[in-house]
Design an enzyme around this catalytic site. Structure first.
Site, PDB file in Angstrom:
ATOM      1  CE1 TYR A  59      -4.317   0.081  -0.475  1.00 56.49           C
ATOM      2  CE2 TYR A  59      -4.272  -1.778   1.030  1.00 56.49           C
ATOM      3  CZ  TYR A  59      -4.927  -1.012   0.091  1.00 56.49           C
ATOM      4  OH  TYR A  59      -6.192  -1.341  -0.286  1.00 56.49           O
ATOM      5  CD  GLU A  61      -4.240   4.421   0.236  1.00 58.46           C
ATOM      6  OE1 GLU A  61      -3.387   3.586   0.639  1.00 58.46           O
ATOM      7  OE2 GLU A  61      -5.469   4.326   0.431  1.00 58.46           O
ATOM      8  CG  ASP A 205      -8.390   9.968 -24.139  1.00 59.44           C
ATOM      9  OD1 ASP A 205      -7.401   9.243 -24.347  1.00 59.44           O
ATOM     10  OD2 ASP A 205      -9.477   9.525 -23.730  1.00 59.44           O
ATOM     11  CB  THR A 231      -4.863   3.520 -21.899  1.00 59.47           C
ATOM     12  OG1 THR A 231      -4.965   3.639 -23.317  1.00 59.47           O
ATOM     13  CG2 THR A 231      -6.216   3.797 -21.268  1.00 59.47           C
ATOM     14  CE  LYS A 234      -7.336   1.828 -25.664  1.00 59.34           C
ATOM     15  NZ  LYS A 234      -7.523   2.640 -24.456  1.00 59.34           N
ATOM     16  NE  ARG A 240      -6.945  -3.790 -19.651  1.00 54.32           N
ATOM     17  CZ  ARG A 240      -7.307  -3.943 -20.920  1.00 54.32           C
ATOM     18  NH1 ARG A 240      -6.747  -4.875 -21.660  1.00 54.32           N
ATOM     19  NH2 ARG A 240      -8.217  -3.166 -21.457  1.00 54.32           N
TER      20      ARG A 240
HETATM   21  N1  DSN Z   1     -12.292   0.357 -24.892  1.00 53.29           N
HETATM   22  C1  DSN Z   1     -11.252   1.149 -25.536  1.00 53.29           C
HETATM   23  C2  DSN Z   1     -11.194   0.890 -26.990  1.00 53.29           C
HETATM   24  O1  DSN Z   1     -11.348  -0.248 -27.368  1.00 53.29           O
HETATM   25  O2  DSN Z   1     -10.968   1.795 -27.774  1.00 53.29           O
HETATM   26  C3  DSN Z   1     -11.383   2.577 -25.239  1.00 53.29           C
HETATM   27  O3  DSN Z   1     -11.394   2.743 -23.863  1.00 53.29           O
END
Ligand code: DSN
Length: 420
Positions: A59, A61, A205, A231, A234, A240
């Site tokens: 932990y 925080e 984003d 994120t 990708k 993730r």
């Molecule tokens: N779920 C994602 C996507 O597939 O683009 C976006 O958050």
């Protein structure tokens, strides 16, 4: 050809056969199929190992040097490395590496700069935005007064003059440039100009294109936007999770918005894996990878168009494209997704701009090349991939036809091993 990475699950195999078997089956599915979902990727062994490591027990925080729990000496090392590498990769003034995922990252920025009922502008979900960009079923559409922009009906591309007009009329407090299903390069400079003209907080984003931005293949908005979320799993090819990058002026507010504003203990094993991912993305080979993603995507779009499939906006500049399967083949997106799945080809049904069908059964599918590129495929291989796609769509009513294609797909994929 040998697989690049192994998976070491010996203890799991002993202790929990059901979960072990399901994980092994999932790995086999990933290796034997053509993965076209553009928001997915395959992580390296180093990222996998960091994710499955002991910082998960801790932990912490707070932030490095200022925690609400003892024993964080080494967690501070991990988080500081992740922060410094993220800043270097994206040329950011400040980075918060704790957001658990893309939605909370966006929420943290909104909470930091807006009050409930404030107006903000984001892209419509049905034309390429995300739920958190102001959709009425999402917190972003419920808490704020959302003005949604879309694409031009004829070109199916963003119309920056129209966005400027809308912004001048509605005076948003925050202007968001962010997309999950938009295949064209973004003119981030123009977004910044529009935000400045109306006095809006300028946010991007870049979840989908982060790898392309980090590699310099697409423009990186981080140095001149107020805040940018992404994120990490990708095109960036990490675990993730998500990060927020921002100007120093907003750092304190955004950090406070993440913790204690929204989140509790950060997932320190994931922070470690993010740090590994940033290190990998800082290597020269990552630039080649990102360039190849786009080359493959353009090649795939061309091959599909040659087979008579309509690609929204007539092509792609990035890692993804939208295929109008309804117009091209008389199949709904749902039917196409299912037929492709039966053939071992994975994609997701997706609305296309001005879709007359519903999001649950839209006119299109969304496909992309990050995973195939990670597996080492090049432009010539996209010819094969396009053939499999077209064949599967044309065999959608034949179970035996789709089963036969699945076997061909498996034989093709064996040439591009990744995990053993
Ligand atoms: N779920 C994602 C996507 O597939 O683009 C976006 O958050």
């Amino acid at each position: 050809m040998a697989a690049k990475y192994g998976m070491h699950l010996d203890f799991l195999k002993e202790e929990d056969t059901e979960i072990y078997n399901a994980i092994q089956s999932e790995k086999q599915r990933q290796m034997e199929g053509i993965e076209l979902i553009p928001s997915e990727n395959l992580v390296s062994q180093a990222v996998l190992e960091a994710m499955g490591s002991v910082p998960t027990n801790k932990y912490s925080e707070g932030y490095p040097g200022k925690r609400y729990y003892g024993g964080n000496e080494f967690i501070d090392v991990i988080e500081n490395l992740a922060i410094e590498r993220c800043k270097k990769l994206f040329k950011a003034e400040h980075a918060n590496v704790q957001p658990l995922s893309g939605s909370p990252a966006n929420m943290a920025v909104y909470f930091a700069v807006m009050e409930p009922n404030d107006t903000f502008m984001g892209m419509k979900l049905t034309e390429g935005g995300h739920l958190t960009h102001g959709h009425p079923v999402n917190f972003s559409g419920k808490l704020y007064n959302c003005v949604q922009y879309g694409v031009d009906r004829k070109t199916e591309k963003l119309d920056y003059d129209e966005i400027e007009k809308q912004a001048k009329e509605t005076k948003p407090k925050l202007l968001l440039s962010g997309y999950t299903a938009y295949p064209r390069e973004i003119d981030f400079k123009r977004f910044r100009e529009i935000a400045d003209k109306v006095g809006a907080f300028c946010m991007a984003d870049i979840a989908h294109i982060a790898g392309l931005c980090a590699a310099g293949v697409h423009e990186n908005p981080v140095p001149y936007f107020d805040a940018v979320t992404t994120t990490t799993h990708k095109t960036l090819r990490g675990p993730r999770g998500a990060v927020i990058m921002c100007k120093k002026d907003f750092a304190e507010k955004i950090d406070k918005s993440v913790f204690p504003g929204m989140q509790g203990g950060p997932h320190d094993h994931i922070t470690a894996a993010k740090a590994v991912c940033f290190k990998e993305a800082l290597q020269p080979s990552f630039k080649d990878y990102a360039k190849q993603i786009v080359k493959n995507s353009k090649a795939l779009a061309k091959e599909l168009m040659d087979k008579g499939l309509r690609i929204v906006s007539n092509g792609t500049d990035n890692h993804l494209m939208l295929v109008d399967v309804f117009k091209s083949r008389g199949l709904s997106g749902k039917e196409a997704e299912l037929a492709l799945e039966k053939a071992g080809i994975y994609c997701n049904k997706n609305t296309i701009p001005f879709d007359k069908r519903t999001p649950w059964d839209p006119s299109g599918i969304r496909i992309g090349t990050p995973v195939l590129t990670t597996r080492g495929m090049k432009e010539a291989d996209m010819k094969e991939v396009a053939s499999f796609i077209a064949k599967a769509l044309d065999s959608s009513k034949s179970s035996s036809g789709l089963e036969a294609i699945k076997n061909e797909v498996k034989a093709f994929c064996i040439n591009f091993p990744f995990y053993r």
